[in-house]
Design a protein around this motif. Sequence first.
Motif, PDB file in Angstrom:
ATOM      1  N   ARG A  67       4.969 -18.600  21.304  1.00  0.00           N
ATOM      2  CA  ARG A  67       3.991 -18.947  20.576  1.00  0.00           C
ATOM      3  C   ARG A  67       4.517 -19.840  19.529  1.00  0.00           C
ATOM      4  N   VAL A  68       3.597 -20.840  18.921  1.00  0.00           N
ATOM      5  CA  VAL A  68       4.034 -21.491  17.568  1.00  0.00           C
ATOM      6  C   VAL A  68       3.168 -21.244  16.684  1.00  0.00           C
ATOM      7  N   THR A  69       2.942 -20.506  15.724  1.00  0.00           N
ATOM      8  CA  THR A  69       2.170 -20.059  14.718  1.00  0.00           C
ATOM      9  C   THR A  69       1.931 -21.102  13.626  1.00  0.00           C
ATOM     10  N   PRO A  70       0.711 -21.330  13.364  1.00  0.00           N
ATOM     11  CA  PRO A  70       0.229 -22.245  12.308  1.00  0.00           C
ATOM     12  C   PRO A  70       0.631 -21.721  10.811  1.00  0.00           C
ATOM     13  N   GLN A  71       1.333 -22.607   9.940  1.00  0.00           N
ATOM     14  CA  GLN A  71       1.676 -22.323   8.711  1.00  0.00           C
ATOM     15  C   GLN A  71       0.843 -22.686   7.591  1.00  0.00           C
ATOM     16  N   GLY A  72       0.595 -22.101   6.454  1.00  0.00           N
ATOM     17  CA  GLY A  72      -0.480 -22.593   5.475  1.00  0.00           C
ATOM     18  C   GLY A  72      -0.765 -21.300   4.485  1.00  0.00           C
ATOM     19  N   GLU A 232      -1.276 -18.081  17.492  1.00  0.00           N
ATOM     20  CA  GLU A 232      -1.671 -19.531  17.460  1.00  0.00           C
ATOM     21  C   GLU A 232      -3.222 -19.746  16.817  1.00  0.00           C
ATOM     22  N   THR A 233      -4.201 -19.095  17.444  1.00  0.00           N
ATOM     23  CA  THR A 233      -5.400 -19.203  16.971  1.00  0.00           C
ATOM     24  C   THR A 233      -5.846 -18.981  15.587  1.00  0.00           C
ATOM     25  N   VAL A 234      -6.200 -19.776  14.614  1.00  0.00           N
ATOM     26  CA  VAL A 234      -6.481 -19.227  13.224  1.00  0.00           C
ATOM     27  C   VAL A 234      -7.926 -18.587  13.343  1.00  0.00           C
TER      28      VAL A 234
END
Length: 248
Positions: A67-72, A232-234
């Motif tokens: 999985r590619v996790t959103p960053q922020g 992955e899902t915010v």
Amino acid sequence: MASLDAPPVGTPTIRWRVPEMHPEGRKFVFIAGALAMLGYWWFGWFAFWPLAGLTLWVALFFRDPVRVTPQGDGLIIAPADGLITMIERVPVPRELAGENGLGDAPLVRVSIFMSVFDVHINRAPIAGTIRQVVYISGKFVNASLDKASEDNERQHIVVEGRPDADGNARRIGFTQIAGQLARRIVPFVKPGDMVAAGQRIGLIRFGSRVDVYLPDDIAPQVALGQRSVAGETVLGRAGASAATGIAQ
């Protein structure tokens, strides 16, 4: 001279691959496979094919995709694959309440129901430190029912994020809840462990639910009936508008 068929410099080559199986599933695949062989030995192909199908399902149940996790800053990431079944403001479970937990005021709870066909590896919703891991034995009623959050076998986890410039650290609590078929919650972390957002923190065997409690400064970014992807899902975002109405 570069070939005309070669991709531009710096462009990654992306290929689909079969998800790996988590080591926790190996013994179950071995047992199912052994039953399939015994079924063939005793009853022939008639028994082998259903048991071989069961073996394949067990292997798929324990799949562990990348999985590619959103960053922020201010992002809360879904800890589980599944269907968003509830978004409502509720009292915080007593195991998560108090000044060392999430406080005593009601918070928005987002419930994610995992069927037996979903990936069951759970992931950390934020980066930070594991502050609490509380296991409670209980029943095994349908995990999609609201009372499952109070009656079923479950495990509460609190993650404290990194302090901001003012020294304040956001805490996110979530609960792994066993379902009718689930018979064990397997933790990968303990209090004091440092985790990254999207890091694997545990799994639940065979069909279950995860409840996430969002602080008041976090607005839900998912809607009822939406499917979430762990890591992955915010699920929520600080300073944003809510994506859907919240039951009071």
